[in-house]
Design a protein around this motif. Structure first.
Motif, PDB file in Angstrom:
ATOM      1  N   ARG B  19     -83.222 -74.241 -20.402  1.00  0.00           N
ATOM      2  CA  ARG B  19     -83.047 -75.588 -20.908  1.00  0.00           C
ATOM      3  C   ARG B  19     -81.591 -75.774 -21.277  1.00  0.00           C
ATOM      4  NH1 ARG B  19     -87.109 -78.669 -22.056  1.00  0.00           N
ATOM      5  NH2 ARG B  19     -88.571 -76.978 -21.827  1.00  0.00           N
ATOM      6  N   HIS B  25     -79.851 -79.847 -29.017  1.00  0.00           N
ATOM      7  CA  HIS B  25     -80.961 -80.143 -29.920  1.00  0.00           C
ATOM      8  C   HIS B  25     -80.798 -79.418 -31.232  1.00  0.00           C
ATOM      9  CE1 HIS B  25     -84.016 -82.688 -28.211  1.00  0.00           C
ATOM     10  NE2 HIS B  25     -83.580 -82.286 -27.041  1.00  0.00           N
ATOM     11  N   SER B  29     -80.603 -80.980 -34.937  1.00  0.00           N
ATOM     12  CA  SER B  29     -81.551 -80.629 -35.982  1.00  0.00           C
ATOM     13  C   SER B  29     -80.839 -79.998 -37.162  1.00  0.00           C
ATOM     14  CB  SER B  29     -82.606 -79.664 -35.437  1.00  0.00           C
ATOM     15  OG  SER B  29     -82.008 -78.420 -35.200  1.00  0.00           O
ATOM     16  N   LEU B  33     -80.448 -84.922 -41.309  1.00  0.00           N
ATOM     17  CA  LEU B  33     -81.543 -85.870 -41.109  1.00  0.00           C
ATOM     18  C   LEU B  33     -82.150 -85.775 -39.720  1.00  0.00           C
ATOM     19  CD1 LEU B  33     -80.312 -89.024 -43.002  1.00  0.00           C
ATOM     20  CD2 LEU B  33     -82.328 -87.644 -43.457  1.00  0.00           C
ATOM     21  N   GLY B  34     -81.485 -85.097 -38.804  1.00  0.00           N
ATOM     22  CA  GLY B  34     -81.975 -85.091 -37.431  1.00  0.00           C
ATOM     23  C   GLY B  34     -83.187 -84.208 -37.219  1.00  0.00           C
ATOM     24  N   SER B  35     -83.602 -83.488 -38.231  1.00  0.00           N
ATOM     25  CA  SER B  35     -84.658 -82.514 -38.021  1.00  0.00           C
ATOM     26  C   SER B  35     -85.988 -83.177 -37.686  1.00  0.00           C
ATOM     27  CB  SER B  35     -84.811 -81.667 -39.274  1.00  0.00           C
ATOM     28  OG  SER B  35     -85.209 -82.512 -40.330  1.00  0.00           O
ATOM     29  N   GLY B  36     -86.120 -84.417 -38.089  1.00  0.00           N
ATOM     30  CA  GLY B  36     -87.368 -85.094 -37.769  1.00  0.00           C
ATOM     31  C   GLY B  36     -87.418 -85.564 -36.331  1.00  0.00           C
ATOM     32  N   ASP B  37     -86.302 -85.427 -35.613  1.00  0.00           N
ATOM     33  CA  ASP B  37     -86.261 -85.915 -34.235  1.00  0.00           C
ATOM     34  C   ASP B  37     -87.286 -85.197 -33.389  1.00  0.00           C
ATOM     35  OD1 ASP B  37     -84.292 -87.460 -35.071  1.00  0.00           O
ATOM     36  OD2 ASP B  37     -82.667 -86.450 -33.988  1.00  0.00           O
ATOM     37  N   ARG B  38     -87.774 -85.915 -32.398  1.00  0.00           N
ATOM     38  CA  ARG B  38     -88.748 -85.331 -31.510  1.00  0.00           C
ATOM     39  C   ARG B  38     -88.034 -84.638 -30.361  1.00  0.00           C
ATOM     40  NH1 ARG B  38     -94.015 -86.173 -29.884  1.00  0.00           N
ATOM     41  NH2 ARG B  38     -94.375 -86.034 -27.652  1.00  0.00           N
ATOM     42  N   GLU B  39     -88.546 -83.507 -29.981  1.00  0.00           N
ATOM     43  CA  GLU B  39     -88.084 -82.906 -28.731  1.00  0.00           C
ATOM     44  C   GLU B  39     -88.929 -83.531 -27.627  1.00  0.00           C
ATOM     45  OE1 GLU B  39     -86.991 -78.418 -30.309  1.00  0.00           O
ATOM     46  OE2 GLU B  39     -88.941 -78.815 -29.467  1.00  0.00           O
ATOM     47  N   PRO B  40     -88.354 -84.379 -26.824  1.00  0.00           N
ATOM     48  CA  PRO B  40     -89.193 -85.128 -25.886  1.00  0.00           C
ATOM     49  C   PRO B  40     -89.781 -84.226 -24.814  1.00  0.00           C
ATOM     50  CG  PRO B  40     -86.897 -85.532 -25.444  1.00  0.00           C
ATOM     51  CD  PRO B  40     -86.941 -84.685 -26.674  1.00  0.00           C
ATOM     52  N   ILE B  41     -90.897 -84.642 -24.293  1.00  0.00           N
ATOM     53  CA  ILE B  41     -91.494 -83.950 -23.151  1.00  0.00           C
ATOM     54  C   ILE B  41     -90.646 -84.290 -21.936  1.00  0.00           C
ATOM     55  CG2 ILE B  41     -93.518 -83.836 -21.684  1.00  0.00           C
ATOM     56  CD1 ILE B  41     -95.205 -84.434 -24.091  1.00  0.00           C
ATOM     57  N   ASP B  42     -90.050 -83.285 -21.308  1.00  0.00           N
ATOM     58  CA  ASP B  42     -89.147 -83.559 -20.196  1.00  0.00           C
ATOM     59  C   ASP B  42     -89.665 -82.905 -18.918  1.00  0.00           C
ATOM     60  OD1 ASP B  42     -88.741 -80.951 -20.717  1.00  0.00           O
ATOM     61  OD2 ASP B  42     -86.638 -81.122 -21.289  1.00  0.00           O
ATOM     62  N   GLU B  45     -90.392 -79.201 -18.976  1.00  0.00           N
ATOM     63  CA  GLU B  45     -91.627 -78.821 -19.661  1.00  0.00           C
ATOM     64  C   GLU B  45     -92.834 -79.016 -18.745  1.00  0.00           C
ATOM     65  OE1 GLU B  45     -91.863 -80.252 -23.616  1.00  0.00           O
ATOM     66  OE2 GLU B  45     -94.005 -79.883 -23.767  1.00  0.00           O
ATOM     67  N   LEU B 111    -101.462 -82.044 -21.209  1.00  0.00           N
ATOM     68  CA  LEU B 111    -100.702 -83.145 -21.790  1.00  0.00           C
ATOM     69  C   LEU B 111    -101.584 -83.919 -22.757  1.00  0.00           C
ATOM     70  CD1 LEU B 111     -98.696 -84.502 -18.748  1.00  0.00           C
ATOM     71  CD2 LEU B 111     -97.904 -83.104 -20.628  1.00  0.00           C
TER      72      LEU B 111
END
Lengths: 1517, 173
Positions: B19, B25, B29, B33-42, B45, B111
């Motif tokens: 990756r 990422h 994180s 404050l960025g820790s709540g960010d989502r790791e998007p499904i890419d 994955e 999924l």
């Protein structure tokens, strides 16, 4: 009696199923009787008459088998006559086809030499002689065996196996039977067949003739078709070939290969005749060649019949086949062509097997047998070694579109194919070394050195310069395009091809040179000399006078010089010829490395470590001939040649280094300036990187040569002299140290500047593999430090090792003294080097070098310790200076330095034995540093000002904070902090961390000191603490503040680092009292509270003092008289604290008290002290008080409907102190919860100081952990009501109180896993309740009235509904508390997961029962955990008590911990399926699957991946 | 089956994909404050999910046969769309529908339910491309196929992963 025997025999012959036990018992009984001679063998045979002569073949077989079993067990009791009779009978039975297996096994037993023990008890004499089987008896068996072997192909596998076993028994090397077979054969071959009956030269001469006759008769009678002629000599080899032909069973094949070895050994035994073997050699190879290479597909392990008897692997078979082929030189004639043919195959396993077989066989065959084949072996092996060239050629033929494809990374890049080919080439090179050595001096090496490949190598090296030169002159640019590309390092195909040629050639040359001194000597004039000349020529400033430079050397060298000078026309500078330098360096390095690997003792060879293919990829380990041939008188020429290479190489490296140093400055300016750089006398950055790598590799090879020579035993004076020629003189070792340090530092600087991990360069001379100069140089330095001093010349080499370390230290400390990124790099390097001996894992060193490091550390003679000591000495002024006036980025470095020193370097030092000479030096340095740190703090204190204090702005910020705290009214801390602003807050936080680092360092420093030094330090520290405790009750001055900030933690660290023996009883009393006063002082309006980190350190110090108290009675008195009233009784929950005095205790102080109680409890627990129970009860009281307070608060809040502080205080209320008080209780409760973890942990630390549970550092009784854990569990269980542990369905109030839940989680996660498992029955309800409660704390969906068990379904419901249902929100928790809960939860789940995983693999009944009893709770727990998401950070308007930044940081920590919780939860879900019977899980399956589906859409990728696995596991059922 | 459809397929190495955006990422994180960010499904994955599916007729994975590759996958995490294109080894491959079905089932199991999955042949890779695509997109037919125990068993064998394939092969003789 005979009736009894008959019934016994009948039972023993009964093989019906189901009566195995009876049969075995009967056989045992018979064997017992026979061996005690209660039953004569004759009687047994008579009793067996029926089965043995039965027409039923099964009956005969059973009879024979029984006889064999009895013989095997009662062998010692039989006399010679009986043995002979048995032998004759069994030989006849061998010829009886149905019985052949049983008879062969029985014969095996008969041929076994009698037990050694039995022979010893028989005490020589006639009886011992009688127990041996007579030779004639053996011959009878041999005849029959040989006969049956010829027909063995038609038998079943078991019978073939038994026959082969018998053959092995007969031919086993070194036994009587082998000599018998060979001797008999020699007689048979010498005379005619009539002589076969000649008396055997055995021991039992008297009965020999008769026996012989009997044997002949028996053979004739049994064989049936033998006729009257005497039997032919039992040609076992011939018979064996008959048996083994077409064999397919792997078990039999293994035996057959062993049999070949045994038979060959039999014929090669002294006195034996080898002619039959010679005659049959071709047939043997023919037979074996059918199996070469072994193609074996092991049958799949059947799940039903799991107990396969020792599965045979392909490797086993291949090794056995190799052994068979190597068994005799007579086999060489047919075997070598076979191997060479397989070598040329395109099938990879065939190649590998052929190389392995050559490697093993050639030394076994010897020079004479190899002689005729050298002409074929050499080209075959050469083409294998050079195979990568053709691959590169292919790459070049197909024009690489991207340009970079053929270049560096071309072959190395596409992992599979290139790597495989390279590994094969390396194996071939290793094989070549072995074969050249086996062929003897002058045979194969001569052919090799005249080969075109070697001369090509010279030509390529020479051309590299020529091409560069012509490229440099613009006129000839087009003509020399290919070569120019090579020089431009752009990575074109042609350039890569040249590289590969050099790499392969170097491998070949190195392999040949490594074969022996003679080969090296021969290579010197032919190759090595010219190469050296070329290398030197490429480094000379200007080849203006080529004749003078190289005329003295050989003609080829002159050619080279001419080529260099001729085409250049004067325009070529040293920098343009860097390719030639690179190639030359690499080839010579390869040779040195290969020879060093050969010299190194032990089979592992290359001890320099293979970090990323170091020593540029000559993997010739394993040959390991040792240093013998080199150091003997015959090796003198080779040593001379090698020494010349060594001196030449070091000289060239000395020339190269200034050039590299010059170019390192320019390389950082920019890559575009390559031309500019060349003009200015520097290498281009690319060239510099490659050359630097090559130089490091060269030093590493030289160092391993040095190490190998040092380690080699020098028996004679000649050997010693020869060895000394290979050693590097001290000056060169120092040069190596200097150069390597420079390399490592400059690379480290670059890495720091680039902010990347390691600037790995695709090393052209390591097949394009990415290599990091820094890591390589560091490995070289470690190698340098690990050189063992030489015993005979102790004085000289001790000085040498000592000379390297100070040199390194001075260069490193100089780098650390400067500003900028260099200091971080230097620190990293220094720490890596100093802690290497501690066995701490270093990424770039492989296992063998670590173990060797550990070994040398154990014998205590390497340079690492002296380096560490010198480093400590040199660092201390630097550290103190940094401490005094440090800027912000200095502080980061300082912090790093402190933590590295205390966590890695000092423990490594302290682990050394006290007798170590270097340790004394280190201890002295440590004491000076510790005392100086205290002194510096004292100075600053005396000065009284806040500016210029040690440790930067810390004291200033602290003073401000303290002043604010004092000035504001009690309990109103928040406004003060707000007033101060975020910046000051953060600075104070950083400074506190720094001071913690110093305290930890002080502890470790004290641990390194010896007793006398410790005593001095302890007195200083005690005085400091006493002063502080005295002044804290007085007025608050800035001096006291400074002391509180800086001196106290240091002193506490020192106290914690003392050894138990040092503290005298009285001084312990004084120390404990003053610490207690310090901690228990109730800070009123006038006195400032202790800063948090100081309080932490003081708690630990108090614990340490209590733990090391030698006078037990005094300790009891102290606990009762001082500790109990001062601390225990004033905790929030205790009965006496509910008075009015408690209202004055502020939050921080209550937490401090709880922590102090916890640490004293740990100290008592380590001693198994009785007062521990009181401590636990007191801590429980704190928890309970907090729980009731919270319940009351929430109840009031729910009633009031508006959860604000103003409303709450009326409910609980006794005045305006109520909110502060409840907060204080909460803080104390969390401290108490953590104290439960402190009680049982193996390692516990606070404020940078720790009290480890190691006997050396603490008083530590056996089983203390078990007792403490058991006591804690008992107390906690009794504090919890049973209905709180059931999964509640109605009210949240029935859940476990939060402080209790946290305490359980802390306790469980700190205790050793094994103990937790042992206590699982009592622990399970507590743990599950705790997890449920903590999950409820963490999940926003866990509403006030909803039970946690329903969290999952409720949450999915809300998710499906698209939004949260309107529910009464619980009181918003501070983010710090959420983070704490999440951390505790994740570790508690870790324990749960550990239980489940273990239960899945090796079920334990107790644990399984405990889990099965709580399946619904268990599932509810893991489901809640799998979807636990912390509430979003509270709205800024709500955060009144803390700054926004702190809240955000806490929220981030909570989120990170929650991710860990979800991962652990899903892991538990996965393990659950294996750990618990499915029928218990089935009712809950739908719920779990719903949770898993929710986790599939998690925000974190790792969680999603686990969810996919969990879904598969759960939906497969 | 008596005769393999593609008797000698080209086998590719399993690639070491990593990756590339991972450190980025981490950095986000790390910043409070960025820790709540989502790791998007890419796409990678998704590729990780399907790369180890076994080929129905050869003991290789779809990745080894180059049937699926990372750049043939399109993902929109926010809208819940995934589109996967695959390439049979030969144009007349009769296993194309089975491969497509396996892909669909695997993604369906891996999924979150909010995703809509499109499985298609890569354009021009099959002789009856349109028919196969139509069949794969028809949810009635997909559901019907999964009702068929034989077909479901074949799909499960494909999804069993490399270890499962070994066990299956050993039982056969």
């Amino acid at each position: 009696m005979s009736a009894a025997v008959l019934s016994l025999v009948e039972r023993a012959c009964n093989t019906e199923t189901g009566v195995d036990d009876a049969r075995v018992a009967a056989v045992n009984d018979i064997a017992q009787q026979v061996s005690e001679r209660r039953l004569a063998l004759v009687d047994l045979v008579v009793a067996l008459h029926g089965p043995l002569t039965s027409p039923e073949k099964e009956a005969r077989e059973h009879g024979t088998r029984l006889l064999g079993e009895v013989v095997a067990r009662a062998r010692a009791a039989l006399n010679a006559g009986e043995l002979h009779t048995l032998a004759e009978f069994l030989a006849a039975r061998l010829r009886d086809w149905p019985c052949v297996g049983a008879a062969a096994a029985a014969c095996c037993a008969l041929l076994q030499p009698p037990d050694a023990a039995a022979a010893a008890t028989a005490a020589a004499g006639s009886s011992a002689a009688a127990e041996l089987l007579r030779d004639d008896s053996a011959l009878v068996v041999m005849e029959a065996a040989a006969e049956m072997l010829r027909t063995a192909q038609s038998f079943r596998q078991e019978e073939r196996g038994a026959l082969l076993q018998l053959l092995l028994q007969l031919a086993a090397p070194g036994r009587r039977w082998a000599a018998l077979a060979a001797g008999r054969r020699s007689g048979g071959a010498a005379a005619t067949s009539a002589a076969a009956a000649a008396p055997v030269s055995g021991a039992a001469a008297s009965g020999a003739a008769g026996g012989e006759g009997g044997a002949a008769g028996g053979g004739g009678g049994g064989g049936g078709g033998g006729g009257a002629a005497p039997p032919p000599p039992p040609d076992l080899l011939d018979a064996f070939l008959g048996a083994a032909d077409g064999e397919k069973d792997p078990r039999c094949l293994l035996l057959a290969f062993q049999a070949v070895q045994a038979l060959c050994a039999l014929h090669h035994a002294p006195g034996a005749d080898a002619a039959p073997l010679k005659a049959l050699a071709d047939e043997v190879v023919d037979w074996a060649s059918a199996y070469f290479p072994i193609a074996f597909n092991p049958p799949p392990p059947r799940p039903g019949a799991g107990s396969a008897p020792a599965a045979i692997s392909r490797q086993q078979l291949a090794a056995a086949l190799e052994g068979a082929l190597a068994a005799s030189p007579f086999l060489a004639g047919s075997a070598l062509p076979l191997m060479l043919e397989k070598l040329s195959s395109t099938y990879r396993p065939a190649k590998e097997d052929a190389l392995g077989a050559l490697r093993r066989c050639c030394p076994a065959y010897g020079p004479d047998a190899l002689g005729p084949h050298v002409a074929q072996i050499w080209p075959a092996l050469r083409s294998e070694v050079m195979a990568p060239i053709t691959a590169a050629g292919g790459a070049a033929a197909a024009p690489a579109p991207a340009g970079g494809l053929g270049g560096p990374g071309g072959l190395g890049g596409p992992g599979g194919d290139g790597e495989g080919r390279l590994a094969l080439a390396r194996a071939a090179a290793g094989c070549l070394t072995v074969v050249v050595r086996a062929a003897g001096p002058g045979a194969m090496d001569a052919a090799a050195l005249q080969d075109a490949a070697v001369t090509d190598l010279l030509a390529v090296v020479r051309r590299a310069a020529a091409a560069a030169a012509s490229a440099a002159s613009p006129a000839a640019a087009a003509a020399a395009a290919a070569g120019a590309l090579a020089a431009s390092a752009g990575g074109s195909a042609a350039g890569w091809r040249a590289d590969v040629t050099v790499l392969c050639g170097a491998m070949l040359l190195a392999a040949v040179c490594a074969a022996g001194p003679a080969a090296t000597e021969r290579a010197q004039p032919a190759v090595l000399g010219p190469l050296l000349a070329l290398l030197r020529g490429s480094l000379e400033p200007a080849p203006a006078h080529p004749d003078a430079a190289t005329a003295a050397l050989s003609t080829e060298a002159a050619d080279a010089a001419a080529a260099t000078a001729g085409t250049s026309g004067g325009s070529s500078s040293v920098q343009d010829r860097w390719n030639q330098t690179l190639y030359g360096l690499h080839v010579l390095t390869s040779v040195v490395a290969a020879v060093a690997a050969e010299l190194a003792p032990g089979p592992s060879g290359n001890d320099g470590g293979s970090s990323g293919g170091s020593s540029n990829g000559i993997g010739i380990g394993g040959g390991g001939s040792g240093a013998g041939p080199w150091l003997g008188p015959a090796g003198a020429g080779g040593i001379e040649a090698l020494a010349e290479v060594r001196t030449g190489l070091t000289a060239c490296l000395a020339l190269l280094q200034p050039l590299l140093d010059a170019s390192s400055g320019s390389s950082s300016d920019g890559d575009v300036a390559a031309d500019l750089a060349a003009a200015a006398g520097c290498y281009s950055p690319v060239a510099a990187a490659q050359l630097r790598l090559a130089a490091v590799a060269a030093w590493r090879a030289l160092l391993s040569l040095h190490a190998a020579a040092l380690a080699a035993p020098a028996a004679t004076a000649v050997a010693a002299a020869a060895r000394d020629k290979l050693l590097l003189p001290p000056a060169e070792l120092q040069a190596a140290a200097r150069q390597m340090a420079a390399c490592a530092l400059s690379d480290g600087v670059a890495a720091v500047a680039a902010d990347g991990a390691g600037a790995a360069v695709a090393c052209r001379m390591a097949w394009g593999r990415g290599m990091d100069v820094g890591a390589e140089a560091e490995a070289a330095l470690r190698q340098l430090l690990l050189l063992q001093p030489q015993q005979p010349l102790a004085d000289g080499t001790a000085a040498e090792a000592g000379a390297v370390a100070p040199l390194l230290v001075s260069s490193l400390t100089e780098a650390m003294g400067r500003q900028g990124p260099a200091r971080a790099a230097a620190l990293r390097l220094a720490v890596q080097l100093a802690s290497a001996a501690g066995g701490s894992s270093i990424s770039s060193s492989n296992g063998s070098s670590v173990s060797s490091a550990a070994a040398t550390a154990a014998c205590g003679g390497d340079g690492t310790a002296s380096f560490a000591a010198a480093l400590l000495e040199a660092l201390s002024p630097l550290l103190l200076r940094q401490a005094r006036d440090a800027s912000a980025d200095d502080e980061a470095w300082l912090h790093d330095c402190l933590s590295q020193l205390s966590s890695r370097v000092l423990p490594a030092l302290a682990a050394r034995p006290p007798t170590d000479t270097h340790r004394a030096a280190a201890a002295a340095a440590a004491q000076r540093l510790a005392a100086a740190a205290l002194g510096a703090a004292a100075d600053a204190w005396a000065a009284g000002g806040c500016r210029g204090l040690p440790f930067g702005d810390a004291a200033a910020a602290a003073a401000a904070a303290a002043a604010a705290a004092v000035s504001s009214s009690a309990g109103a801390e928040a406004p003060a902090l707000q007033r101060q602003g975020g910046g000051g807050d953060e600075a104070a936080e950083a400074a506190a961390q720094l001071v913690s680092g110093w305290a930890g360092l002080a502890q470790q420093l004290a641990a390194v000191c010896d007793d006398r030094q410790q005593l001095a330090l302890a007195m200083d520290a005690a005085e400091c603490i006493a002063t502080a405790s005295g002044s804290s009750s007085g007025s608050s001055s800035s001096a006291a503040v400074a002391a509180g900030w800086v001196r106290l933690p240091l002193a506490c660290g020192l106290v914690a680092g003392l050894r138990p023996a040092v503290l005298a009883p009285q001084s312990t009393q004084a120390l404990a009292d003053s610490l207690l006063r310090l901690l228990a002082a109730a800070p009123g309006a006038a006195t400032p509270p202790l800063p948090e980190h100081t309080a932490c350190a003081a708690c630990v110090a108090l614990g340490a003092a209590v733990n090391r108290w030698q006078d037990a009675a005094a300790l009891d008195g102290w606990v009762a008289g001082s500790f109990r009233p001062a601390l225990l009784a004033r905790l929030p929950g205790s009965s006496s604290s509910n008075g009015s005095s408690s209202s004055s205790i502020r939050g921080g102080a209550a937490a401090t008290h709880a922590a102090a109680v916890g640490w004293v409890g740990r100290a008592l627990a380590l001693r198994n002290h009785a007062a521990l129970g009181d401590v636990i009860q007191a801590l429980l009281g704190v928890l309970a008080a907090a729980a009731t307070a919270t319940v009351a608060a929430t109840a009031t809040a729910a009633e009031a409907g508006a959860p604000t502080d103003m409303e709450v205080e009326g409910g609980v209320g006794d005045g305006p102190h109520a909110p502060a008080r409840s907060q204080a209780t909460a803080e104390a409760a969390s401290a108490a919860a953590e104290a439960f973890g402190v009680l049982v942990a193996e390692q516990a630390a606070s404020g940078g100081v720790g009290l480890p549970a190691r006997p050396a550092a603490a008083v530590c009784r056996v089983l203390w952990q078990q007792r403490t854990l058991s006591l804690c569990i008992q107390s906690l269980s009794s504090a919890v009501s049973p209905q709180q542990l059931r999964p509640p369905t109605d009210a949240a109030a029935a859940l476990l109180p939060l402080p209790l839940a946290t305490a359980v989680a802390c306790l469980v996660s700190a205790a050793p896993r094994g103990l937790c498992r042992a206590e699982s029955a009592r622990l399970t309800p507590l743990l599950l309740g705790s997890v449920l409660r903590l999950c409820a704390e963490l999940g926003p969906g866990a509403d006030a009235d909803g039970p946690a068990a329903a969290t999952a379904t409720a949450a999915t419901a809300t998710a499906a509904a698209g939004g949260p249902a309107p529910q009464p929100q619980p009181q918003p928790q501070p983010p710090g508390a959420v983070a704490q809960a999440a951390a505790a939860l994740s570790s508690a789940l870790g324990v749960l997961g550990d239980w489940l995983a273990l239960q899945a693999t090796q079920p334990a009944p107790a644990l399984g029962q405990a889990l099965q009893d709580h399946v619904p709770e268990l599932v509810a727990c893991v489901c809640a955990a799998a979807v636990a998401v912390p509430p979003p950070p509270a709205h800024p308007s709500l955060t009144t008590s803390a700054s926004a930044a702190a809240a955000a940081a806490a929220a981030a920590a909570a989120a990170a911990a929650a991710v860990a919780v979800r991962e652990e939860g899903l892991r538990c879900v996965l393990a659950l399926m294996d750990a618990v019977p499915y029928h218990l899980l089935h009712p809950l399956r739908a719920k779990v699957l719903a949770v898993i589906v929710r986790a599939l859409d998690d925000d974190r990728r790792s969680v999603r991946q686990l969810a996919v696995r969990a879904r598969r596991t759960w939906s497969d059922k | 089956m008596d005769e393999l459809i593609n008797p000698n397929p080209v086998v590719h190495e399993r690639r070491a994909t990593q990756r590339h955006n991972k450190p980025v990422h981490k950095q986000t994180s790390g910043s409070s404050l960025g820790s709540g960010d989502r790791e998007p499904i890419d796409a990678l994955e998704i590729f990780e999910h399907i790369r180890d599916i076994n080929d129905p007729e050869h003991p290789y994975t779809l990745e080894q046969l180059n049937v699926v590759s990372e750049d043939m996958i399109d993902v929109d995490d926010a809208r819940g769309r995934v589109s996967v294109q695959f390439t049979p080894t030969v144009a007349h491959c009769s296993m194309a529908t089975l491969i497509g079905l396996s892909l669909r089932v695997k993604l369906w199991r891996s999924l979150p339910p909010r995703f809509k999955v499109d499985i298609k042949l890569s354009p021009g890779s099959h002789s009856s491309e349109a028919a196969v695509n139509k069949q794969l997109s028809d949810k009635e037919r997909v559901a019907a196929a999964l009702e068929n125990p034989n077909l479901l068993a074949m799909v499960n064998k494909c999804l069993a992963g490399p270890a499962g394939a070994g066990a299956g092969a050993s039982v056969a003789p």
